[in-house]
Design a protein around this motif. Structure first.
Motif, PDB file in Angstrom:
ATOM      1  N   SER A 297       0.850  -1.183   0.000  1.00 35.52           N
ATOM      2  CA  SER A 297       0.000   0.000   0.000  1.00 35.52           C
ATOM      3  C   SER A 297       0.896   1.246   0.000  1.00 35.52           C
ATOM      4  O   SER A 297       1.576   1.504  -0.983  1.00 35.52           O
ATOM      5  N   ASN A 298       0.903   1.986   1.083  1.00 40.14           N
ATOM      6  CA  ASN A 298       1.659   3.235   1.147  1.00 40.14           C
ATOM      7  C   ASN A 298       3.126   3.010   1.467  1.00 40.14           C
ATOM      8  O   ASN A 298       3.488   2.037   2.135  1.00 40.14           O
ATOM      9  N   GLY A 299       3.944   3.940   1.016  1.00 40.56           N
ATOM     10  CA  GLY A 299       5.323   3.956   1.487  1.00 40.56           C
ATOM     11  C   GLY A 299       5.406   4.536   2.888  1.00 40.56           C
ATOM     12  O   GLY A 299       5.965   3.925   3.794  1.00 40.56           O
ATOM     13  N   ILE A 300       4.831   5.720   3.083  1.00 42.96           N
ATOM     14  CA  ILE A 300       4.804   6.394   4.378  1.00 42.96           C
ATOM     15  C   ILE A 300       3.381   6.872   4.618  1.00 42.96           C
ATOM     16  O   ILE A 300       2.787   7.525   3.751  1.00 42.96           O
ATOM     17  N   ALA A 301       2.815   6.549   5.782  1.00 42.81           N
ATOM     18  CA  ALA A 301       1.426   6.908   6.053  1.00 42.81           C
ATOM     19  C   ALA A 301       1.279   7.489   7.451  1.00 42.81           C
ATOM     20  O   ALA A 301       1.829   6.952   8.412  1.00 42.81           O
ATOM     21  N   PHE A 302       0.529   8.580   7.540  1.00 43.09           N
ATOM     22  CA  PHE A 302       0.097   9.161   8.814  1.00 43.09           C
ATOM     23  C   PHE A 302      -1.417   9.021   8.873  1.00 43.09           C
ATOM     24  O   PHE A 302      -2.123   9.554   8.013  1.00 43.09           O
ATOM     25  N   ARG A 303      -1.913   8.311   9.861  1.00 43.60           N
ATOM     26  CA  ARG A 303      -3.351   8.097   9.995  1.00 43.60           C
ATOM     27  C   ARG A 303      -3.813   8.632  11.347  1.00 43.60           C
ATOM     28  O   ARG A 303      -3.313   8.221  12.391  1.00 43.60           O
ATOM     29  N   GLU A 304      -4.774   9.541  11.318  1.00 48.45           N
ATOM     30  CA  GLU A 304      -5.299  10.133  12.550  1.00 48.45           C
ATOM     31  C   GLU A 304      -4.165  10.748  13.388  1.00 48.45           C
ATOM     32  O   GLU A 304      -4.139  10.621  14.602  1.00 48.45           O
ATOM     33  N   TRP A 305      -3.238  11.420  12.734  1.00 51.81           N
ATOM     34  CA  TRP A 305      -2.061  11.964  13.436  1.00 51.81           C
ATOM     35  C   TRP A 305      -2.320  13.423  13.768  1.00 51.81           C
ATOM     36  O   TRP A 305      -2.309  14.280  12.903  1.00 51.81           O
ATOM     37  N   GLY A 306      -2.520  13.698  15.069  1.00 50.26           N
ATOM     38  CA  GLY A 306      -2.976  15.001  15.501  1.00 50.26           C
ATOM     39  C   GLY A 306      -1.902  16.079  15.522  1.00 50.26           C
ATOM     40  O   GLY A 306      -0.704  15.808  15.572  1.00 50.26           O
ATOM     41  N   LEU A 307      -2.370  17.316  15.489  1.00 48.64           N
ATOM     42  CA  LEU A 307      -1.506  18.488  15.576  1.00 48.64           C
ATOM     43  C   LEU A 307      -1.406  18.929  17.026  1.00 48.64           C
ATOM     44  O   LEU A 307      -2.359  19.455  17.595  1.00 48.64           O
ATOM     45  N   GLY A 308      -0.257  18.680  17.641  1.00 52.34           N
ATOM     46  CA  GLY A 308      -0.004  19.084  19.015  1.00 52.34           C
ATOM     47  C   GLY A 308       1.416  19.597  19.149  1.00 52.34           C
ATOM     48  O   GLY A 308       1.991  20.143  18.199  1.00 52.34           O
ATOM     49  N   ARG A 309       2.020  19.380  20.292  1.00 51.34           N
ATOM     50  CA  ARG A 309       3.391  19.839  20.519  1.00 51.34           C
ATOM     51  C   ARG A 309       4.428  18.849  19.993  1.00 51.34           C
ATOM     52  O   ARG A 309       5.597  19.182  19.862  1.00 51.34           O
TER      53      ARG A 309
END
Length: 411
Positions: A297-309
């Motif tokens: 599938s993906n090479g690099i995947a961010f799933r549900e990765w939130g914006l925080g510190r």
């Protein structure tokens, strides 16, 4: 011990420098014929060999009770020697149990969980080498862990101490383990050099390496993974899952993974489930020069990765010929993905990601977009604070897709 001192110590302490005497398990009644149950004799040998060098030179069969390794132990496996489980029905075991101890050196260990002989139904906690709650230096050199019901190596906590401390692992080879090649749950100062994690399959997450705390008080403090290779894992080559780390206690994450190469796993690198509204996590996760080849599938995947510190940096990534499963989905086929799935109920903002000098090389006609950054839910919550710097080579006709994302493009 400061971080620089830790690395310096690992580099200069000669293996076996403090050896006084060598003993063998046969002195304590072990047979080592590859058939006999040697569990009791081996445990006696391990106990009596504290402060000495225990040399294992045969094939020793054990029950799922495994072996408990005391402090100040040195186990040395000669060529073709190994520990191998007898037929069992254990959902949980540790073949080598390094818990609440320190000053342990294990060289050339080969352990085989014989998952083919396990009649258990379910469970996922059969570990080849379990390192938990250690308080002094633990060095594991050239280990081989195969066919375990759970993980090849597990690094975590005990009821006595909530993390391991000062662990060094060199040239780990893990093959055909059921849950992970290696799991990192809670640790302060971990260095892993040149591991190869192959063909993890059986029960989720099925990763080569899974960095996944169990609770809010776990620690991911100074983790360095150098030149790892992951091959044909049914899940991610390397997965980072931080959902359980969020909570009342503040956490600082410090992870650097350098030179990762994946071939043929479902996803080469996957970041999953970080909700910044559930607790305060800060720090940095860095991937330096990761390479994905023929990911399903993906090479690099961010799933549900939130914006925080917490910040993530992926520098000089290369994705070659991904989506070998020929998915028509924009998300599943993307070489690089930052997304929220269609059925997700989460609403927190996503982002906090820097991707620098990405290169995508693929003749696969199923690739429609080189980088997909999108919330696929009907709410289409904005994805913010994503920076793509120094765009590298991209396949012709495969533009970025980012309909509801705030992306900074920098030269």
């Amino acid at each position: 011990m400061q971080r620089r001192e830790f690395l310096k110590t690992l580099a200069v302490v000669p293996l076996g420098a403090d050896i006084v005497e060598s003993v063998t398990p046969e002195k304590f009644g072990a047979v080592g014929d590859g058939i006999t149950d040697d569990t009791a004799a081996l445990q006696k040998a391990v106990n009596e060999a504290v402060g000495k060098r225990l040399v294992l030179s045969r094939i020793y069969r054990l029950t799922s009770a495994g072996l408990t390794i005391p402090s100040n132990s040195h186990l040395f496996f000669t060529n073709n020697s190994r520990l191998e489980l007898l037929a069992h029905s254990a959902k949980a075991y540790q073949i080598l149990r390094v818990h609440d101890v320190g000053d342990v050196l294990i060289e050339n260990a080969s352990v085989n969980g014989r998952r083919d002989l396990n009649s258990a139904v379910g469970g996922e906690w059969g570990m080849g080498i379990s390192v938990c709650g250690t308080t002094g230096q633990v060095r594991i050199i050239n280990p081989v862990t195969a066919n375990c019901w759970g993980d090849g190596i597990y690094v975590g906590s005990t009821k006595t101490q909530g993390y391991c401390e000062d662990v060094y692992i060199s040239k780990h080879q893990a093959e055909n383990n059921r849950r992970q090649g290696m799991s990192v749950i809670s640790v302060k100062r971990l260095v892993v050099d040149d591991p190869i994690w192959v063909n993890t399959n059986g029960t989720a997450p099925r990763a080569g390496l899974d960095i996944e705390p169990n609770k809010n008080t776990d620690r991911l403090d100074f983790i360095r993974i150098n030149n790892p290779k992951t091959i044909n894992c049914a899940g991610a080559g390397i997965g980072i899952v931080l959902g359980a780390l969020t909570g009342a206690a503040d956490s600082v994450v410090d992870i650097r993974i350098s030179g990762h190469e994946d071939s043929g796993s479902a996803v080469a690198v996957e970041f999953v489930n970080y909700d910044p509204t559930a607790g305060n996590i800060s720090g940095v996760i860095e991937f330096l020069s990761p390479t994905s080849k023929r990911a399903k599938s993906n090479g690099i995947a961010f799933r549900e990765w939130g914006l925080g510190r917490l910040r993530v940096k992926v520098l000089n990534p290369t994705v070659v010929d991904n989506n070998t499963s020929a998915s028509k989905s924009a998300a599943a086929s993307a070489p690089i993905l930052i997304s929220r799935a269609l059925g997700s109920r989460n609403t927190y903002l996503m982002g906090g990601i820097l991707i620098e000098n990405p290169v995508v090389q693929t003749p696969n006609t199923a690739i429609v977009n080189s980088i997909v950054i999108n919330d696929f839910t009907a709410r289409a919550t904005a994805i913010q604070d994503v920076t793509i710097r120094k765009m590298g080579r991209m396949p012709p006709g495969a533009p970025m897709f980012m309909p509801n994302a705030v992306v900074h493009l920098e030269q």
